[in-house]
Design a protein around this motif. Structure first.
Motif, PDB file in Angstrom:
ATOM      1  N   VAL A   1     -14.606  33.914  26.080  1.00 28.65           N
ATOM      2  CA  VAL A   1     -15.109  34.839  26.821  1.00 28.65           C
ATOM      3  C   VAL A   1     -14.617  34.461  28.349  1.00 28.65           C
ATOM      4  O   VAL A   1     -14.037  35.242  29.120  1.00 28.65           O
ATOM      5  CB  VAL A   1     -16.757  35.068  26.962  1.00 28.65           C
ATOM      6  CG1 VAL A   1     -17.194  35.807  28.288  1.00 28.65           C
ATOM      7  CG2 VAL A   1     -17.314  35.533  25.729  1.00 28.65           C
ATOM      8  N   ILE A   2     -14.402  33.290  28.563  1.00 34.95           N
ATOM      9  CA  ILE A   2     -13.631  32.707  29.717  1.00 34.95           C
ATOM     10  C   ILE A   2     -12.454  33.293  30.011  1.00 34.95           C
ATOM     11  O   ILE A   2     -11.997  33.702  31.172  1.00 34.95           O
ATOM     12  CB  ILE A   2     -13.800  31.316  29.775  1.00 34.95           C
ATOM     13  CG1 ILE A   2     -15.112  30.835  29.804  1.00 34.95           C
ATOM     14  CG2 ILE A   2     -13.091  30.688  31.120  1.00 34.95           C
ATOM     15  CD1 ILE A   2     -15.182  29.291  29.450  1.00 34.95           C
ATOM     16  N   ASP A   3     -11.568  33.474  28.874  1.00 31.93           N
ATOM     17  CA  ASP A   3     -10.463  34.198  28.899  1.00 31.93           C
ATOM     18  C   ASP A   3     -10.351  35.544  29.239  1.00 31.93           C
ATOM     19  O   ASP A   3      -9.569  36.070  30.299  1.00 31.93           O
ATOM     20  CB  ASP A   3      -9.554  33.870  27.499  1.00 31.93           C
ATOM     21  CG  ASP A   3      -9.142  32.590  27.278  1.00 31.93           C
ATOM     22  OD1 ASP A   3      -9.299  31.751  28.106  1.00 31.93           O
ATOM     23  OD2 ASP A   3      -8.724  32.522  26.105  1.00 31.93           O
ATOM     24  N   LEU A   4     -11.360  36.260  29.000  1.00 30.29           N
ATOM     25  CA  LEU A   4     -11.664  37.609  29.416  1.00 30.29           C
ATOM     26  C   LEU A   4     -11.828  37.676  30.939  1.00 30.29           C
ATOM     27  O   LEU A   4     -11.532  38.826  31.610  1.00 30.29           O
ATOM     28  CB  LEU A   4     -12.517  38.178  28.578  1.00 30.29           C
ATOM     29  CG  LEU A   4     -12.399  38.397  27.140  1.00 30.29           C
ATOM     30  CD1 LEU A   4     -13.562  39.406  26.690  1.00 30.29           C
ATOM     31  CD2 LEU A   4     -11.217  39.335  26.876  1.00 30.29           C
ATOM     32  N   LEU A   5     -12.584  36.549  31.465  1.00 30.34           N
ATOM     33  CA  LEU A   5     -12.810  36.797  33.086  1.00 30.34           C
ATOM     34  C   LEU A   5     -11.561  36.212  33.801  1.00 30.34           C
ATOM     35  O   LEU A   5     -11.548  36.447  35.040  1.00 30.34           O
ATOM     36  CB  LEU A   5     -13.682  35.752  33.414  1.00 30.34           C
ATOM     37  CG  LEU A   5     -15.106  36.213  32.696  1.00 30.34           C
ATOM     38  CD1 LEU A   5     -16.167  35.179  32.880  1.00 30.34           C
ATOM     39  CD2 LEU A   5     -15.674  37.427  32.956  1.00 30.34           C
ATOM     40  N   ASP A   6     -10.300  35.642  33.507  1.00 31.66           N
ATOM     41  CA  ASP A   6      -9.365  35.326  34.117  1.00 31.66           C
ATOM     42  C   ASP A   6      -8.225  36.509  34.432  1.00 31.66           C
ATOM     43  O   ASP A   6      -7.537  36.789  33.342  1.00 31.66           O
ATOM     44  CB  ASP A   6      -8.839  34.198  33.246  1.00 31.66           C
ATOM     45  CG  ASP A   6      -7.567  33.425  34.106  1.00 31.66           C
ATOM     46  OD1 ASP A   6      -7.248  33.937  35.216  1.00 31.66           O
ATOM     47  OD2 ASP A   6      -7.222  32.413  33.770  1.00 31.66           O
ATOM     48  N   LEU A   7      -8.543  37.185  35.442  1.00 31.37           N
ATOM     49  CA  LEU A   7      -7.503  38.217  35.759  1.00 31.37           C
ATOM     50  C   LEU A   7      -6.135  37.780  35.832  1.00 31.37           C
ATOM     51  O   LEU A   7      -5.356  38.627  35.605  1.00 31.37           O
ATOM     52  CB  LEU A   7      -8.162  38.900  36.925  1.00 31.37           C
ATOM     53  CG  LEU A   7      -9.600  39.446  36.806  1.00 31.37           C
ATOM     54  CD1 LEU A   7     -10.124  40.195  38.163  1.00 31.37           C
ATOM     55  CD2 LEU A   7      -9.686  40.404  35.833  1.00 31.37           C
ATOM     56  N   ARG A   8      -5.777  36.589  36.468  1.00 29.64           N
ATOM     57  CA  ARG A   8      -4.446  36.286  36.705  1.00 29.64           C
ATOM     58  C   ARG A   8      -3.884  35.859  35.208  1.00 29.64           C
ATOM     59  O   ARG A   8      -2.802  36.068  35.133  1.00 29.64           O
ATOM     60  CB  ARG A   8      -4.529  34.898  37.432  1.00 29.64           C
ATOM     61  CG  ARG A   8      -4.797  35.233  38.709  1.00 29.64           C
ATOM     62  CD  ARG A   8      -4.892  33.901  39.807  1.00 29.64           C
ATOM     63  NE  ARG A   8      -6.140  33.141  39.358  1.00 29.64           N
ATOM     64  CZ  ARG A   8      -6.398  31.892  39.802  1.00 29.64           C
ATOM     65  NH1 ARG A   8      -5.743  31.559  40.764  1.00 29.64           N
ATOM     66  NH2 ARG A   8      -7.236  31.101  39.513  1.00 29.64           N
ATOM     67  N   GLN A   9      -4.694  35.505  34.283  1.00 26.20           N
ATOM     68  CA  GLN A   9      -4.018  35.330  32.932  1.00 26.20           C
ATOM     69  C   GLN A   9      -3.619  36.864  32.276  1.00 26.20           C
ATOM     70  O   GLN A   9      -2.758  36.909  31.720  1.00 26.20           O
ATOM     71  CB  GLN A   9      -5.180  34.848  31.743  1.00 26.20           C
ATOM     72  CG  GLN A   9      -4.569  34.438  30.474  1.00 26.20           C
ATOM     73  CD  GLN A   9      -5.484  33.523  29.535  1.00 26.20           C
ATOM     74  OE1 GLN A   9      -5.577  32.437  29.705  1.00 26.20           O
ATOM     75  NE2 GLN A   9      -6.340  34.320  28.920  1.00 26.20           N
ATOM     76  N   ASP A  10      -4.421  37.582  32.455  1.00 24.41           N
ATOM     77  CA  ASP A  10      -4.351  39.217  31.983  1.00 24.41           C
ATOM     78  C   ASP A  10      -3.035  39.695  32.609  1.00 24.41           C
ATOM     79  O   ASP A  10      -2.204  40.277  32.169  1.00 24.41           O
ATOM     80  CB  ASP A  10      -5.442  40.143  32.384  1.00 24.41           C
ATOM     81  CG  ASP A  10      -6.699  39.615  31.436  1.00 24.41           C
ATOM     82  OD1 ASP A  10      -6.688  38.978  30.301  1.00 24.41           O
ATOM     83  OD2 ASP A  10      -7.769  40.270  31.640  1.00 24.41           O
ATOM     84  N   ALA A  11      -2.872  39.365  34.070  1.00 21.69           N
ATOM     85  CA  ALA A  11      -1.849  39.906  34.557  1.00 21.69           C
ATOM     86  C   ALA A  11      -0.399  39.130  34.116  1.00 21.69           C
ATOM     87  O   ALA A  11       0.403  39.878  34.022  1.00 21.69           O
ATOM     88  CB  ALA A  11      -1.772  39.548  36.163  1.00 21.69           C
ATOM     89  N   ALA A  12      -0.634  37.888  33.694  1.00 22.82           N
ATOM     90  CA  ALA A  12       0.577  37.331  33.210  1.00 22.82           C
ATOM     91  C   ALA A  12       0.898  37.857  31.554  1.00 22.82           C
ATOM     92  O   ALA A  12       2.205  37.827  31.595  1.00 22.82           O
ATOM     93  CB  ALA A  12       0.293  35.725  33.148  1.00 22.82           C
TER      94      ALA A  12
END
Length: 280
Positions: free
Chosen positions: A269-280
């Protein structure tokens, strides 16, 4: 909080000069042995170690604007954001001061009480911290978290965010039982014990984040927990309790499951909260 800090240093025998934007608030400290400065500039000039504890970052800039900070060690214990701490560090260094930012993990009654468990997180100048470590440790435990001036604020807000998440769960739990013949005082020890038993899950999440493996030795899979969450929502409905404190996290769990990660635990779930990871 500023008064509690000053009292702790006074009780330990340190000479303390105080200044308050509302002068009357410094009178009690004067009676306890503090010198009272008429201006912030006078307070800054009184000691090489300057501690600021004000309402917000803007208040710090306003109070210290025009003060001669050259050669001073500025410790800012005002609650702010990591970006504000980094900017304030640059601001202080441009004026010839060394800088530490601090995040106080305590409330005023805990300050000066060694058994309270309170502590202050510090980041910024390592040399400043080492030089004043003993003095900084008087009001509460002193924990240095890195040269990056923003790290104390980041740790502070991360811990406070976890605290409010816990408060949300506690609020929902009490709401579920409050209309029944269950005394809140009888329920509270069960709640505290359960939360204490679950808290070490943070260690497992930390290990999984560092290893990148979210599936090894999982006891309660995401798929199982999402299936069980229906009971939480149904019970809230039966008890006439709004699920609004639960649904944001349950929705994230369902989203992660929909992405095919049902054999993980909740770390993903932490991955879903990481907006910078989504942008990458």
């Amino acid at each position: 909080m500023g008064a509690a800090l000053a009292r702790a240093w006074l009780a330990a025998g340190h000479p303390v000069t105080v200044w308050n934007r509302t002068p009357a608030r410094a009178e009690a400290l004067a009676a306890e042995g503090a010198a009272v400065a008429a201006t912030a500039a006078e307070a800054v000039a009184a000691s090489p170690l300057v501690v600021a504890c004000l309402l917000d970052d803007a208040s710090v800039g306003e109070a210290l604007e025009g003060c001669d900070l050259a050669g001073r060690d500025l410790v800012d214990l005002t609650t702010g954001t990591p970006a504000q701490a980094r900017a304030r560090a640059a601001w202080a260094e441009a004026r010839g001061a060394r800088f530490l930012d601090g995040g106080i993990m305590a409330v005023p009654p805990m300050v000066g009480d060694p058994g309270s468990g309170g502590y202050v997180l510090y980041s910024g100048s390592a040399a400043l911290f080492e030089e004043h470590r003993d003095t900084l440790a008087v009001p509460a435990g002193a924990r240095y978290v890195g040269e990056d001036p923003g790290f104390a604020a980041l740790h502070d807000v991360a811990l406070l965010s976890a605290m409010y998440g816990m408060f949300a769960g506690v609020s929902h739990a009490f709401a579920l039982i409050r209309r029944e013949d269950i005394a809140p005082r009888d329920f509270a020890p069960l709640l505290v014990s359960w939360l204490g038993a679950m808290a070490p899950a943070a260690y497992r999440s930390a290990e999984r984040l560092e290893s990148g493996d979210y599936t090894g030795n999982v006891v309660s899979t995401l798929a199982m927990q999402v299936a069980g969450s229906a009971t939480l929502l149904r019970t809230a409905e039966e008890q006439g309790v709004s699920p609004e404190l639960l649904t944001p996290f349950l929705d994230l769990m369902a989203r992660r499951l929909a992405g095919g990660q049902g054999d993980e635990d909740l770390t993903g779930v932490i991955d879903l909260l990481d907006l910078r990871q989504d942008a990458a």
